[in-house]
Enzyme design. Structure first.
Site, PDB file in Angstrom:
ATOM      1  N   SER A 152       1.240  18.424   1.255  1.00 64.19           N
ATOM      2  CA  SER A 152      -0.176  17.706   1.677  1.00 64.19           C
ATOM      3  C   SER A 152      -0.166  17.793   3.198  1.00 64.19           C
ATOM      4  O   SER A 152       0.834  18.107   4.075  1.00 64.19           O
ATOM      5  CB  SER A 152      -0.100  15.982   1.728  1.00 64.19           C
ATOM      6  OG  SER A 152      -1.415  15.625   2.320  1.00 64.19           O
ATOM      7  N   TYR A 165       3.657   8.143   1.750  1.00 65.94           N
ATOM      8  CA  TYR A 165       3.243   9.712   1.078  1.00 65.94           C
ATOM      9  C   TYR A 165       3.501  10.857   1.915  1.00 65.94           C
ATOM     10  O   TYR A 165       4.000  11.769   1.664  1.00 65.94           O
ATOM     11  CB  TYR A 165       1.654   9.379   1.068  1.00 65.94           C
ATOM     12  CG  TYR A 165       0.990  10.553   0.319  1.00 65.94           C
ATOM     13  CD1 TYR A 165       0.890  10.936  -0.986  1.00 65.94           C
ATOM     14  CD2 TYR A 165       0.245  11.419   1.288  1.00 65.94           C
ATOM     15  CE1 TYR A 165       0.463  11.911  -1.466  1.00 65.94           C
ATOM     16  CE2 TYR A 165      -0.483  12.535   0.668  1.00 65.94           C
ATOM     17  CZ  TYR A 165      -0.566  12.745  -0.688  1.00 65.94           C
ATOM     18  OH  TYR A 165      -1.100  13.849  -1.175  1.00 65.94           O
ATOM     19  N   LYS A 169       6.023  13.885   0.910  1.00 64.49           N
ATOM     20  CA  LYS A 169       5.355  15.104   0.851  1.00 64.49           C
ATOM     21  C   LYS A 169       6.186  16.005   1.760  1.00 64.49           C
ATOM     22  O   LYS A 169       6.373  17.199   1.593  1.00 64.49           O
ATOM     23  CB  LYS A 169       3.931  15.045   1.132  1.00 64.49           C
ATOM     24  CG  LYS A 169       3.127  14.303   0.327  1.00 64.49           C
ATOM     25  CD  LYS A 169       3.273  15.487  -1.032  1.00 64.49           C
ATOM     26  CE  LYS A 169       2.189  14.946  -2.081  1.00 64.49           C
ATOM     27  NZ  LYS A 169       2.236  15.616  -3.443  1.00 64.49           N
TER      28      LYS A 169
HETATM   29  N1  LIG Z   1      -6.836  16.018  -3.335  1.00 65.45           N
HETATM   30  C1  LIG Z   1      -6.470  16.561  -2.409  1.00 65.45           C
HETATM   31  O1  LIG Z   1      -7.104  16.825  -1.422  1.00 65.45           O
HETATM   32  C2  LIG Z   1      -4.999  16.555  -2.340  1.00 65.45           C
HETATM   33  C3  LIG Z   1      -4.419  16.717  -0.774  1.00 65.45           C
HETATM   34  C4  LIG Z   1      -3.346  16.713  -0.551  1.00 65.45           C
HETATM   35  C5  LIG Z   1      -2.277  16.509  -1.572  1.00 65.45           C
HETATM   36  N2  LIG Z   1      -2.596  16.399  -3.146  1.00 65.45           N
HETATM   37  C6  LIG Z   1      -1.684  16.249  -4.063  1.00 65.45           C
HETATM   38  O2  LIG Z   1      -2.239  17.015  -5.119  1.00 65.45           O
HETATM   39  C7  LIG Z   1      -1.841  16.499  -6.150  1.00 65.45           C
HETATM   40  C8  LIG Z   1      -2.737  16.351  -7.254  1.00 65.45           C
HETATM   41  O3  LIG Z   1      -3.724  15.339  -6.922  1.00 65.45           O
HETATM   42  P1  LIG Z   1      -5.206  15.183  -7.130  1.00 65.45           P
HETATM   43  O4  LIG Z   1      -6.035  15.210  -5.920  1.00 65.45           O
HETATM   44  O5  LIG Z   1      -5.625  16.072  -8.400  1.00 65.45           O
HETATM   45  O6  LIG Z   1      -5.135  13.658  -7.784  1.00 65.45           O
HETATM   46  P2  LIG Z   1      -5.364  13.095  -9.387  1.00 65.45           P
HETATM   47  O7  LIG Z   1      -5.260  11.642  -9.210  1.00 65.45           O
HETATM   48  O8  LIG Z   1      -6.839  13.578  -9.706  1.00 65.45           O
HETATM   49  O9  LIG Z   1      -4.545  13.648 -10.254  1.00 65.45           O
HETATM   50  C9  LIG Z   1      -2.971  13.122  -9.972  1.00 65.45           C
HETATM   51  C10 LIG Z   1      -2.747  13.226 -11.695  1.00 65.45           C
HETATM   52  O10 LIG Z   1      -1.191  12.930 -11.547  1.00 65.45           O
HETATM   53  C11 LIG Z   1      -0.884  11.892 -12.609  1.00 65.45           C
HETATM   54  N3  LIG Z   1       0.265  10.988 -12.407  1.00 65.45           N
HETATM   55  C12 LIG Z   1       0.525  10.166 -11.534  1.00 65.45           C
HETATM   56  N4  LIG Z   1       1.730   9.664 -11.600  1.00 65.45           N
HETATM   57  C13 LIG Z   1       2.376  10.247 -12.771  1.00 65.45           C
HETATM   58  C14 LIG Z   1       3.551  10.110 -13.312  1.00 65.45           C
HETATM   59  N5  LIG Z   1       4.484   9.547 -12.773  1.00 65.45           N
HETATM   60  N6  LIG Z   1       3.877  11.188 -14.132  1.00 65.45           N
HETATM   61  C15 LIG Z   1       2.967  11.909 -14.773  1.00 65.45           C
HETATM   62  N7  LIG Z   1       1.747  12.047 -14.287  1.00 65.45           N
HETATM   63  C16 LIG Z   1       1.483  11.227 -13.432  1.00 65.45           C
HETATM   64  C17 LIG Z   1      -2.253  10.922 -12.854  1.00 65.45           C
HETATM   65  O11 LIG Z   1      -2.438  10.422 -13.913  1.00 65.45           O
HETATM   66  C18 LIG Z   1      -3.099  12.034 -12.375  1.00 65.45           C
HETATM   67  O12 LIG Z   1      -3.910  12.707 -13.585  1.00 65.45           O
HETATM   68  C19 LIG Z   1      -0.752  15.099  -5.898  1.00 65.45           C
HETATM   69  O13 LIG Z   1       0.303  15.505  -5.824  1.00 65.45           O
HETATM   70  C20 LIG Z   1      -1.515  14.864  -4.571  1.00 65.45           C
HETATM   71  O14 LIG Z   1      -0.579  14.198  -3.831  1.00 65.45           O
HETATM   72  C21 LIG Z   1      -4.026  16.455  -3.135  1.00 65.45           C
END
Ligand SMILES: NC(=O)c1ccc[n+]([C@@H]2O[C@H](COP(=O)([O-])OP(=O)(O)OC[C@H]3O[C@@H](n4cnc5c(N)ncnc54)[C@H](O)[C@@H]3O)[C@@H](O)[C@H]2O)c1
Length: 303
Positions: A152, A165, A169
């Site tokens: 991230s 976090y 990360k």
């Molecule tokens: N959305 C952003 O702008 C952003 C920015 C930086 C990093 N990220 C990273 O991208 C990834 C996806 O995030 P997102 O934004 O799509 O969020 P999201 O909440 O839509 O999706 C994350 C998914 O992970 C699943 N999950 C959580 N804990 C779990 C576990 N222990 N085992 C299996 N599944 C599990 C959740 O049920 C969820 O469906 C994450 O790692 C997040 O930290 C996202």
């Protein structure tokens, strides 16, 4: 579509929503058989629900693709093993692993509990270890693997309120830097994405209009390219989102080499601080040993 995954099997963790769902659908549309993992809890890591993973598998199948759900938690060592076993038992191989599952427990550091720290590390950092530890022998055996870790901008640059976090990360970068080396002999490339997208994780920090606009589908092209057979780079971090793609990297500046014969003390460092800190001509490193090798080379020049 020239980038195809016919005959390949991909495992995407946290693929029941947001970014993971977009990756799973894109890969399936390009011929991959996809293991759709999701525990189905809330954004803070509470609860579980099988509907999330199942729904995405249904979407893949409705579009004519192939997919199978897995409902384990990435935080569990056995869970990681089960995900890989699901791929092997169902489809006979595993080519791609995208470690994407994630939760948030944001709080200013002075209020952060041990539970806030441990739960976030368990999902992000341990949750990447469990899955990759199970997948690694498969990659070695078939001399092929493509891994995508998820960091991230918080892990690369830092973000107020995200000590747990951000640190977890940043841990992805450390994991990538080692696995990229251990994977070379087995044609296994390990890269990392730093996405920006409107999802339920960012819904609490972005206005709804932005959440709607910044589709996960703007991130997916970078991830899909990097886990394909077409991509031969390893150890890259790509920031992607909202129509932007760029590489982020840790680099080492040329520094100062006074040698061991010089009279070195804190005052010498103070006097040379600008030179030591300059990033002019800085370059990325491939492995830790380059630091000592550079020190030795500089000393040999002076001898
Ligand atoms: N959305 C952003 O702008 C952003 C920015 C930086 C990093 N990220 C990273 O991208 C990834 C996806 O995030 P997102 O934004 O799509 O969020 P999201 O909440 O839509 O999706 C994350 C998914 O992970 C699943 N999950 C959580 N804990 C779990 C576990 N222990 N085992 C299996 N599944 C599990 C959740 O049920 C969820 O469906 C994450 O790692 C997040 O930290 C996202």
């Amino acid at each position: 579509m020239t980038i195809r995954f016919d005959g390949q099997v991909a495992l995407v963790t946290g693929a029941g929503a947001g970014l993971g769902r977009a990756y799973a659908l894109d890969l399936a549309a390009r011929g991959a058989k996809v293991v759709v993992n999701d525990l189905g809890g809330d954004p803070h890591g509470q609860g579980e629900n099988r509907a999330a993973a199942q729904k995405v598998v249904d979407e893949i199948k409705a579009a004519g693709g192939e997919g199978v759900p897995n409902f384990d938690s990435v935080s569990s060592y056995d869970g990681g093993f089960n995900m890989v076993k699901t791929a092997i038992d169902t489809y006979g191989r595993l080519d791609v692993v995208i470690c994407n599952a994630g939760i948030l427990r944001d709080v200013a550091f002075h209020n952060m509990s041990e539970e806030d720290w441990d739960k976030v590390f368990a999902v992000h950092l341990k949750g990447s270890f469990t899955v990759l530890r199970a997948a690694w022998p498969v990659f070695r055996q078939q001399s092929y693997g493509r891994v995508m870790l998820t960091t991230s901008s918080s892990g690369i640059w830092g973000q107020f309120g995200q000590a747990n976090y951000g640190a977890a990360k940043t841990g992805m970068l450390g994991l990538m830097n080692v696995l990229k080396q251990e994977g070379v002999k087995y044609n296994t490339m390990v890269n990392t994405v730093a996405p920006v997208a409107g999802t339920r994780l960012t819904a609490s920090v972005m206005p709804q209009e932005m959440v709607d606009k910044l589709k996960p589908e703007f991130v997916s092209p970078a991830v899909v390219y990097m886990v394909s057979n077409e991509c031969s780079t390893s150890g890259y971090v790509i920031e992607a989102g909202a129509g932007n793609f760029s590489r982020a990297s840790m680099v080492k500046g040329p520094g100062a080499q006074p040698g061991m014969a010089a009279n070195l003390d804190a005052e010498w460092v103070q006097a040379n601080w600008d030179r030591i800190c300059s990033l002019e001509g800085a370059v990325p490193m491939w492995r830790a040993g380059q630091t000592l090798a550079a020190f030795q080379a500089a000393n040999a020049k002076q001898a």
